[in-house]
Design an enzyme around this catalytic site. Structure first.
Site, PDB file in Angstrom:
ATOM      1  CG  ASP A 120      -3.925  -1.688  -3.612  1.00  0.00           C
ATOM      2  OD1 ASP A 120      -4.361  -0.811  -2.854  1.00  0.00           O
ATOM      3  OD2 ASP A 120      -3.176  -1.448  -4.581  1.00  0.00           O
ATOM      4  CE  LYS A 176      -4.019   2.544  -4.145  1.00  0.00           C
ATOM      5  NZ  LYS A 176      -4.124   1.301  -4.957  1.00  0.00           N
ATOM      6  CB  VAL A 177     -10.280   0.643   3.148  1.00  0.00           C
ATOM      7  CG1 VAL A 177     -11.598   0.784   3.874  1.00  0.00           C
ATOM      8  CG2 VAL A 177     -10.076  -0.791   2.654  1.00  0.00           C
ATOM      9  CG  ASP A 223     -16.818   4.943   3.520  1.00  0.00           C
ATOM     10  OD1 ASP A 223     -17.448   5.757   4.228  1.00  0.00           O
ATOM     11  OD2 ASP A 223     -17.225   4.534   2.423  1.00  0.00           O
ATOM     12  CB  ILE A 224     -17.425   6.747   8.189  1.00  0.00           C
ATOM     13  CG1 ILE A 224     -18.411   5.633   7.798  1.00  0.00           C
ATOM     14  CG2 ILE A 224     -17.792   8.066   7.505  1.00  0.00           C
ATOM     15  CD1 ILE A 224     -19.803   5.808   8.387  1.00  0.00           C
ATOM     16  CG  ASN A 244     -20.118   0.828  11.156  1.00  0.00           C
ATOM     17  OD1 ASN A 244     -19.813  -0.050  11.963  1.00  0.00           O
ATOM     18  ND2 ASN A 244     -21.141   0.715  10.324  1.00  0.00           N
ATOM     19  CB  SER A 275       3.892   5.027  -7.440  1.00  0.00           C
ATOM     20  OG  SER A 275       2.711   4.387  -7.874  1.00  0.00           O
ATOM     21  NE  ARG A 319       0.952  -0.913 -15.551  1.00  0.00           N
ATOM     22  CZ  ARG A 319       0.854   0.406 -15.593  1.00  0.00           C
ATOM     23  NH1 ARG A 319       0.335   1.005 -16.658  1.00  0.00           N
ATOM     24  NH2 ARG A 319       1.290   1.146 -14.582  1.00  0.00           N
TER      25      ARG A 319
HETATM   26  O1  C5P Z   1       1.467  -2.338 -13.233  1.00  0.00           O
HETATM   27  P1  C5P Z   1       2.147  -1.638 -12.104  1.00  0.00           P
HETATM   28  O2  C5P Z   1       3.434  -2.288 -11.679  1.00  0.00           O
HETATM   29  O3  C5P Z   1       2.294  -0.161 -12.331  1.00  0.00           O
HETATM   30  O4  C5P Z   1       1.117  -1.843 -10.874  1.00  0.00           O
HETATM   31  C1  C5P Z   1       1.237  -1.187  -9.645  1.00  0.00           C
HETATM   32  C2  C5P Z   1       0.144  -1.630  -8.708  1.00  0.00           C
HETATM   33  O5  C5P Z   1       0.299  -0.969  -7.463  1.00  0.00           O
HETATM   34  C3  C5P Z   1      -1.266  -1.297  -9.167  1.00  0.00           C
HETATM   35  O6  C5P Z   1      -2.139  -2.287  -8.641  1.00  0.00           O
HETATM   36  C4  C5P Z   1      -1.541   0.037  -8.521  1.00  0.00           C
HETATM   37  O7  C5P Z   1      -2.922   0.249  -8.333  1.00  0.00           O
HETATM   38  C5  C5P Z   1      -0.827  -0.128  -7.200  1.00  0.00           C
HETATM   39  N1  C5P Z   1      -0.388   1.102  -6.529  1.00  0.00           N
HETATM   40  C6  C5P Z   1       0.477   2.008  -7.119  1.00  0.00           C
HETATM   41  N2  C5P Z   1       0.865   3.117  -6.432  1.00  0.00           N
HETATM   42  C7  C5P Z   1       0.432   3.340  -5.183  1.00  0.00           C
HETATM   43  C8  C5P Z   1      -0.418   2.428  -4.570  1.00  0.00           C
HETATM   44  C9  C5P Z   1      -0.807   1.300  -5.280  1.00  0.00           C
HETATM   45  O8  C5P Z   1       0.906   1.803  -8.276  1.00  0.00           O
HETATM   46  N3  C5P Z   1       0.868   4.362  -4.503  1.00  0.00           N
END
Ligand code: C5P
Length: 216
Positions: free
Chosen positions: A62, A64-65, A67-68, A70, A119, A195
């Protein structure tokens, strides 16, 4: 190889201690469909942690790339060489940037998932207004799937309608307030939980409880 929906559970391994991460992976690897790594664990343990976790199950990077084209291509190549089965990229950078990730993934036989609406509450500031366009962009670029919020099942359902048969991975279950079963009902293929599993007194039992909810 594509990540199959069996338990439908993906654990977000955001712990920063290598030994703790490997201990959790050893216990949970057989039960979850994938382990998702993000910057915290990779910055703390190095990119090699991907290969170490991969011995237990699929690994999704994850990153979340964003960038341009290349640079996106180079990031994807290093990530896939390290053993990741899939990578997550942002879509707001535009179709060419997402396309670069998709092209790299195809070369390595891996998958790409594009973030649509996030989220957390801040997703309402900019992303929500463009989420459906991001779904269209992901599809047009040939991505395997998208990321959509378990914290807003009504939005998830709307995104599912637009996404057709693309896979949906849905974070936000547990600590952020989303419910696993509601996310699946709204159209997610997988839920991502961090978590609420790795901070639980017994992560294995916590994961089993989520899997049980997802079976119903
Ligand atoms: O601890 P928790 O269940 O909230 O973790 C959610 C994971 O999903 C984290 O790694 C967070 O960076 C990732 N994430 C997110 N919502 C997004 C994209 C990724 O919570 N839209």
């Amino acid at each position: 190889m594509t990540i199959k929906a069996e338990s439908r559970l993906i654990i977000a391994m955001d712990v920063t201690d290598r030994k703790e991460a490997l201990a959790i992976a050893e216990k949970l690897g057989g039960a979850v469909d994938a382990i998702k790594v993000n910057y915290p664990i990779v910055l703390s343990c190095g990119l090699g942690i991907i290969g170490e976790l991969k011995q237990y199950t699929n690994v999704i990077a994850d990153f979340k790339v964003a960038d341009i084209p290349n640079t996106n291509k180079l990031i994807c190549e290093e990530t896939f060489k390290a053993g990741a089965d899939a990578i997550i990229c942002q879509g707001f950078t535009g179709k060419d940037s997402v396309q670069a990730c998709v092209d790299a993934a195809k070369q390595y036989g891996k998958e790409v998932f594009v973030v649509t609406e996030m989220s957390h509450p801040g997703a309402l500031d900019f992303l929500q207004g463009h989420a459906l366009e991001l779904v269209d962009l992901a599809r047009a670029a040939g991505a395997n799937g998208i990321i959509a919020p378990a914290t807003r099942p009504e939005r998830l359902a709307m995104i599912r309608q637009r996404a057709g048969d693309m896979k949906i991975l849905s974070p936000g279950v547990g600590t952020q307030g989303g419910d696993a079963a509601s996310a699946i009902k709204a159209g997610a293929d997988f839920v991502i939980v961090g978590r609420s599993i790795y901070n639980a007194p017994d992560p294995y039992q916590a994961a089993k409880n989520f899997i049980e909810q997802l079976r119903r």
